[in-house]
Design a protein around this motif. Structure first.
Motif, PDB file in Angstrom:
ATOM      1  N   ASN A   1     122.919 109.318  11.438  1.00  0.00           N
ATOM      2  CA  ASN A   1     123.480 110.414  12.218  1.00  0.00           C
ATOM      3  C   ASN A   1     123.267 111.819  11.757  1.00  0.00           C
ATOM      4  O   ASN A   1     122.992 112.009  10.582  1.00  0.00           O
ATOM      5  CB  ASN A   1     124.859 110.078  12.577  1.00  0.00           C
ATOM      6  CG  ASN A   1     125.851 110.386  11.454  1.00  0.00           C
ATOM      7  OD1 ASN A   1     125.834 111.284  10.776  1.00  0.00           O
ATOM      8  ND2 ASN A   1     126.981 109.519  11.147  1.00  0.00           N
ATOM      9  N   GLN A   2     123.521 112.906  12.667  1.00  0.00           N
ATOM     10  CA  GLN A   2     123.170 114.290  12.407  1.00  0.00           C
ATOM     11  C   GLN A   2     123.771 114.765  10.935  1.00  0.00           C
ATOM     12  O   GLN A   2     123.355 115.429  10.341  1.00  0.00           O
ATOM     13  CB  GLN A   2     123.278 115.261  13.371  1.00  0.00           C
ATOM     14  CG  GLN A   2     122.831 116.442  13.379  1.00  0.00           C
ATOM     15  CD  GLN A   2     121.316 116.561  13.158  1.00  0.00           C
ATOM     16  OE1 GLN A   2     120.576 115.988  13.768  1.00  0.00           O
ATOM     17  NE2 GLN A   2     120.886 117.133  12.189  1.00  0.00           N
ATOM     18  N   ASP A   3     125.135 114.203  10.958  1.00  0.00           N
ATOM     19  CA  ASP A   3     126.191 114.656   9.952  1.00  0.00           C
ATOM     20  C   ASP A   3     125.510 114.317   8.692  1.00  0.00           C
ATOM     21  O   ASP A   3     125.352 114.870   7.526  1.00  0.00           O
ATOM     22  CB  ASP A   3     127.518 114.340  10.072  1.00  0.00           C
ATOM     23  CG  ASP A   3     128.251 114.946  11.211  1.00  0.00           C
ATOM     24  OD1 ASP A   3     127.807 116.138  11.521  1.00  0.00           O
ATOM     25  OD2 ASP A   3     129.207 114.406  11.676  1.00  0.00           O
TER      26      ASP A   3
ATOM     27  N   ASN B   1     125.747 103.684  13.901  1.00  0.00           N
ATOM     28  CA  ASN B   1     126.141 104.263  12.688  1.00  0.00           C
ATOM     29  C   ASN B   1     126.229 103.202  11.493  1.00  0.00           C
ATOM     30  O   ASN B   1     127.093 102.091  11.403  1.00  0.00           O
ATOM     31  CB  ASN B   1     127.746 104.648  12.860  1.00  0.00           C
ATOM     32  CG  ASN B   1     128.464 105.101  11.542  1.00  0.00           C
ATOM     33  OD1 ASN B   1     127.874 105.326  10.620  1.00  0.00           O
ATOM     34  ND2 ASN B   1     129.759 105.382  11.622  1.00  0.00           N
TER      35      ASN B   1
ATOM     36  N   LEU C   1     122.367 113.410   8.046  1.00  0.00           N
ATOM     37  CA  LEU C   1     120.970 114.314   7.540  1.00  0.00           C
ATOM     38  C   LEU C   1     121.354 115.549   7.159  1.00  0.00           C
ATOM     39  O   LEU C   1     120.767 116.158   6.172  1.00  0.00           O
ATOM     40  CB  LEU C   1     120.080 114.113   8.687  1.00  0.00           C
ATOM     41  CG  LEU C   1     119.579 113.027   9.495  1.00  0.00           C
ATOM     42  CD1 LEU C   1     118.635 113.293  10.620  1.00  0.00           C
ATOM     43  CD2 LEU C   1     118.803 112.365   8.537  1.00  0.00           C
ATOM     44  N   ASP C   2     122.302 116.425   7.844  1.00  0.00           N
ATOM     45  CA  ASP C   2     122.573 117.751   7.274  1.00  0.00           C
ATOM     46  C   ASP C   2     123.354 117.588   6.096  1.00  0.00           C
ATOM     47  O   ASP C   2     122.901 118.554   4.907  1.00  0.00           O
ATOM     48  CB  ASP C   2     123.760 118.254   8.221  1.00  0.00           C
ATOM     49  CG  ASP C   2     123.203 118.711   9.673  1.00  0.00           C
ATOM     50  OD1 ASP C   2     122.065 118.559   9.744  1.00  0.00           O
ATOM     51  OD2 ASP C   2     123.907 118.746  10.639  1.00  0.00           O
ATOM     52  N   LYS C   3     124.238 116.836   5.433  1.00  0.00           N
ATOM     53  CA  LYS C   3     124.597 116.635   4.202  1.00  0.00           C
ATOM     54  C   LYS C   3     123.526 116.372   3.099  1.00  0.00           C
ATOM     55  O   LYS C   3     123.608 116.973   2.128  1.00  0.00           O
ATOM     56  CB  LYS C   3     125.658 115.425   4.005  1.00  0.00           C
ATOM     57  CG  LYS C   3     126.238 115.304   2.573  1.00  0.00           C
ATOM     58  CD  LYS C   3     127.465 115.803   2.707  1.00  0.00           C
ATOM     59  CE  LYS C   3     128.160 115.678   1.224  1.00  0.00           C
ATOM     60  NZ  LYS C   3     129.472 115.188   1.211  1.00  0.00           N
TER      61      LYS C   3
ATOM     62  N   THR D   1     111.467 107.998  11.897  1.00  0.00           N
ATOM     63  CA  THR D   1     111.134 108.863  10.896  1.00  0.00           C
ATOM     64  C   THR D   1     111.688 108.403   9.654  1.00  0.00           C
ATOM     65  O   THR D   1     112.657 108.173   9.297  1.00  0.00           O
ATOM     66  CB  THR D   1     111.753 110.334  11.286  1.00  0.00           C
ATOM     67  OG1 THR D   1     111.455 110.879  12.598  1.00  0.00           O
ATOM     68  CG2 THR D   1     111.350 111.514  10.249  1.00  0.00           C
TER      69      THR D   1
ATOM     70  N   LEU E   1     115.158 107.945   8.241  1.00  0.00           N
ATOM     71  CA  LEU E   1     116.026 108.741   8.624  1.00  0.00           C
ATOM     72  C   LEU E   1     116.466 108.687   9.905  1.00  0.00           C
ATOM     73  O   LEU E   1     117.352 109.364  10.452  1.00  0.00           O
ATOM     74  CB  LEU E   1     115.262 110.160   8.526  1.00  0.00           C
ATOM     75  CG  LEU E   1     115.042 110.697   6.802  1.00  0.00           C
ATOM     76  CD1 LEU E   1     114.203 111.902   6.813  1.00  0.00           C
ATOM     77  CD2 LEU E   1     116.392 110.494   6.115  1.00  0.00           C
ATOM     78  N   SER E   2     115.430 108.125  10.726  1.00  0.00           N
ATOM     79  CA  SER E   2     115.986 107.887  12.248  1.00  0.00           C
ATOM     80  C   SER E   2     117.010 107.201  12.839  1.00  0.00           C
ATOM     81  O   SER E   2     117.772 107.497  13.629  1.00  0.00           O
ATOM     82  CB  SER E   2     114.637 107.341  12.919  1.00  0.00           C
ATOM     83  OG  SER E   2     114.339 106.242  12.377  1.00  0.00           O
TER      84      SER E   2
END
Length: 73
Positions: A46-48, A2, A50-52, A30, A42-43
């Protein structure tokens, strides 16, 4: 991992052509390439995050399309 985002007093202006923007995977990392001068790694996000980013990018595209359609009407 993080890690905080670290860009200080910078604005990226997207221009050029559509082909200047690409997703690049190199050595297991990535990146979203934004022309020849900038990229977002981007790698490490965290997923949150990337989703935002995906949601806000889609919203910006929809807003731009609506503004363009309104100007043409």
């Amino acid at each position: 991992m993080n890690s905080p985002t670290r860009v200080i007093q910078s604005v990226l202006l997207l221009g050029g052509t559509v082909d200047d923007i690409a997703l690049d995977v190199h050595d297991g990392h990535t990146s979203l390439v934004l022309g020849k001068d900038a990229a977002l790694c981007l790698s490490l996000a965290n997923q949150d995050v990337l989703d935002k980013l995906a949601v806000l990018t889609a919203q910006a595209a929809a807003d731009k399309r609506a503004t363009t359609l309104k100007a043409v009407s």
